[in-house]
Scaffold this active site. Sequence first.
Site, PDB file in Angstrom:
ATOM      1  N   ASP A 133      -0.443 -29.964  61.374  1.00  0.00           N
ATOM      2  CA  ASP A 133       0.149 -29.290  62.548  1.00  0.00           C
ATOM      3  C   ASP A 133       0.189 -30.207  63.773  1.00  0.00           C
ATOM      4  OD1 ASP A 133       0.232 -27.113  60.856  1.00  0.00           O
ATOM      5  OD2 ASP A 133      -1.517 -26.141  61.709  1.00  0.00           O
TER       6      ASP A 133
ATOM      7  N   ASP B 276       2.499 -29.845  57.253  1.00  0.00           N
ATOM      8  CA  ASP B 276       3.243 -29.029  58.231  1.00  0.00           C
ATOM      9  C   ASP B 276       3.225 -29.687  59.603  1.00  0.00           C
ATOM     10  OD1 ASP B 276       3.272 -27.279  56.062  1.00  0.00           O
ATOM     11  OD2 ASP B 276       1.588 -26.105  56.821  1.00  0.00           O
TER      12      ASP B 276
ATOM     13  N   ARG C 263       8.633 -26.516  54.276  1.00  0.00           N
ATOM     14  CA  ARG C 263       8.314 -25.266  53.587  1.00  0.00           C
ATOM     15  C   ARG C 263       8.365 -24.137  54.602  1.00  0.00           C
ATOM     16  NH1 ARG C 263       1.864 -25.165  52.027  1.00  0.00           N
ATOM     17  NH2 ARG C 263       1.001 -25.735  54.059  1.00  0.00           N
TER      18      ARG C 263
ATOM     19  N   TRP D 139       7.391 -21.363  56.876  1.00  0.00           N
ATOM     20  CA  TRP D 139       6.364 -20.567  57.548  1.00  0.00           C
ATOM     21  C   TRP D 139       6.926 -19.174  57.820  1.00  0.00           C
ATOM     22  CZ3 TRP D 139       3.870 -22.173  62.896  1.00  0.00           C
ATOM     23  CH2 TRP D 139       2.779 -21.347  63.167  1.00  0.00           C
TER      24      TRP D 139
END
Length: 317
Positions: A140, A161, A217, A219
């Site tokens: 993140d 991510d 991907r 979220w």
Amino acid sequence: MSAATTGSIDMSTAILIRVEQSGKGDFKKIQDAIDSVPSNNSELVFIWVKPGTYSREKIVVPADKPFITLSGTQPSDTIITWNDGGNIMESPTLTVLASDFVGRYLTIQNTFGSAGKAVALRVSGDRAAFYGCRILSYQDTLLDDTGSHYYSNCYIEGATDFICGNAASLFERCHLHSISTNNGSITAQHRNLASENTGLVFLGCKITGAGTTFLGRPWGAYSRVLYAFTYMSGVIAPAGWDDWADPSKHSTVFYAEYKCYGPGADRSKRVGWSQSLSNDDAAPLLTKDMIGGSSWLRPAPTSFKRGSTIIKPGSKL
């Protein structure tokens, strides 16, 4: 930006505030410089951060302090760093809540490592732009939370991510570097409704890495990501995209590629629920209009003022 707001701001001249750890500037700490800006500020403020490693403060640009620029001279010598993890809203090294923010030539990093979520930069204000910045963490890295944002010539590094959130953002000529050893993900875009005008567009970017990674991907169920004219090294997993173990999202996500190149751009083994866009479908997504940029992206100021004194270009700052 409303017309009234635009009309009240002189875009060519900024109030100059200098941050220097030696004490020769106006402040030693970046947060002190930000705190000195009045609430509901209505002038451009240029906070010039002199070279150094700024490691003893988490930095927040409050929502009531718009029109701030935070600028180094080059990211290799102007480093904002912290070491915190766990909560994506509380861990960021730099949090931008204000609108009309500009970040320039800074390294923004979170050195928490691979043990969990650790945000380097959280952008939750509208109309934010970043130029020539390095944004570094593991999971993140960039919480591209909400609002319209622009990233130009930035280097963004992470594993899991590492560009996430639900903003409407254009990344132009950025370098995305995955440090995942196996099956990481560059993006986790969080669009939850078909009616939301959010998503990530990567235009003319470069992807490199150490292991293998997915392009993204979901979220959110309506996650939206496009890569266009982007160089993809062999780090990209052949399938390209991951469904986060939820096949129901196959029919709602918008995951697309357009005229990308390099060994990782081979679409022959891509998942069937991603797409290769036509020229007509791609065209409206490949300009700054998709973030409304023509109405709010601003050039760097051409002169500065300290008190009532105007400092012209070429003058000693």
